[in-house]
Design an enzyme around this catalytic site. Structure first.
Site, PDB file in Angstrom:
ATOM      1  N   HIS A 241       0.814  -1.221   0.000  1.00 20.21           N
ATOM      2  CA  HIS A 241       0.000   0.000   0.000  1.00 20.21           C
ATOM      3  C   HIS A 241       0.844   1.266   0.000  1.00 20.21           C
ATOM      4  CE1 HIS A 241      -0.347  -0.459   4.693  1.00 20.21           C
ATOM      5  NE2 HIS A 241       0.875  -0.239   4.312  1.00 20.21           N
ATOM      6  N   ASN A 242       0.338   2.253  -0.730  1.00 23.05           N
ATOM      7  CA  ASN A 242       0.918   3.597  -0.823  1.00 23.05           C
ATOM      8  C   ASN A 242       2.285   3.641  -1.488  1.00 23.05           C
ATOM      9  OD1 ASN A 242      -0.962   3.824   1.858  1.00 23.05           O
ATOM     10  ND2 ASN A 242      -0.891   5.766   0.740  1.00 23.05           N
TER      11      ASN A 242
END
Length: 349
Positions: A241-242
């Site tokens: 994620h991210n």
């Protein structure tokens, strides 16, 4: 398969310089060791130079500066890999023509917006709010969740899963079994229990991206996980994620990138490389296969090893490690000699 083409015509097609008989007809492509009369082959890796004089091919593509002997025609080009790729398109079997339309066994929500000349195969599920651009092909068994946007001229092979609110650009290829937008690995400890942190962000994929089989790209905890334009991702890659991947970066199979890391533009990543979280890798860097990246990597350098370090330093360290067995033997010999000398001194006293 392309029609009959001579070595001379082939050289013109790839803007090469021909040396030798250009009248021989070429029927196909093959590797240096597999090639037979009527095939064209290529040399890109100097490791295989000695095979050029042994190949049975009718022509071999080499670099401008190659020096060696061959028993067949030579075509010199700037980039043998690129030239061979162009020929692969020329000799490739005709692509299967897919007639646009929605298969009767597909489940398409009436609120989805389907562009012109789209194909949706059997057992696909297209949920509410999905937008699919013109001429995109979605093969059997794909699941596109709500409010996802897919651009024009994309190709999704069978059994791709795309979660809610993902945005995919134009001319994106996604291979079988890939999962885009799954929850990021986010938990917080509450006593002895893990509490799940909602992953409320999304994934954004740029134009001209290719994503290999069984790749997983996690949605952001908040904001978005970003895959830049022109990125090439091999099979079995995990992107957490991210993470942000810069334009035209390429990564080989089994690479793993931990959360919130930023990979620059035009970065090359070898197979099985692993990245700790919250790192930055600069533009044009090279990360060697099986490297363990635990710190930021400056732009334009090559790192390898574990922990990852400048490649020349890693090679030096590896060389030292390979000497350890001999050093152990040498130390054992010296210890034996010292013990013998000590015994001699005792005997004299």
């Amino acid at each position: 398969m392309a029609k009959k083409i001579t070595v001379s015509e082939l050289a013109n097609f790839i803007d090469g310089i021909l040396e030798g008989d250009g009248s021989i007809e070429i029927r196909g492509l093959a590797g240096l060791t597999e090639a037979m009369l009527g095939d064209v082959t290529f040399l890109a890796n100097p490791k295989y130079e000695k095979l050029v004089c042994e190949t049975k091919a009718s022509a071999v593509i080499v670099g401008y500066d190659w020096k060696g002997d061959a028993n067949c025609a030579i075509i010199r080009v700037k980039n043998p890999d690129l030239a061979f790729a162009k020929l692969a398109e020329l000799f490739a079997p005709p692509k299967k023509t897919i007639k646009p339309g929605i298969h009767p066994l597909a489940c398409v929500n009436p609120e989805a917006k389907i562009g012109k000349d789209v194909f949706i195969g059997p057992f696909c599920v297209i949920e509410e709010g999905v937008v699919i651009g013109e001429r995109t092909v979605i093969n059997a068994g794909c699941w596109i969740s709500n409010d996802t946007i897919i651009g024009k001229d994309c190709l999704l092979y069978a059994n791709v899963s795309i979660r809610e609110r993902v945005k995919i650009g134009d001319k994106v290829i996604i291979h079988n079994g890939a999962v885009i937008g799954s929850d990021g690995f986010g938990y917080v400890k509450n006593g002895e229990m893990w509490v799940k942190i909602p992953q409320i962000g999304t994934v954004e994929i740029g134009d001209d991206v290719e994503i290999g089989a069984n790749v997983t790209i996690d949605r952001a905890r908040f904001g978005k996980t970003v895959i830049g334009r022109g990125v090439k991702i091999d099979n079995l890659v995990q992107i957490a994620h991210n993470v942000k991947i810069g334009d035209n970066t390429a990564m080989a199979a089994q690479t793993g990138i931990s959360g919130s890391s930023v990979i620059g533009k035009n970065v090359r990543i070898g197979g099985q490389a692993g990245f700790a979280g919250h790192l930055t890798v600069g533009d044009n860097a090279i990360v060697g296969a099986q490297a363990g990246v635990t710190k930021d990597v400056p732009a334009g350098i090559m790192v390898s090893g574990y922990p990852a370090m400048p490649h020349d330093k890693a090679l030096e360290l590896h060389a030292h490690m390979m000497r350890i067995p001999k050093l152990k033997e040498r130390i054992a010999e010296l210890e034996k000699k010292i013990a013998e000398l000590e015994q001699q001194l005792k005997n004299k006293s």
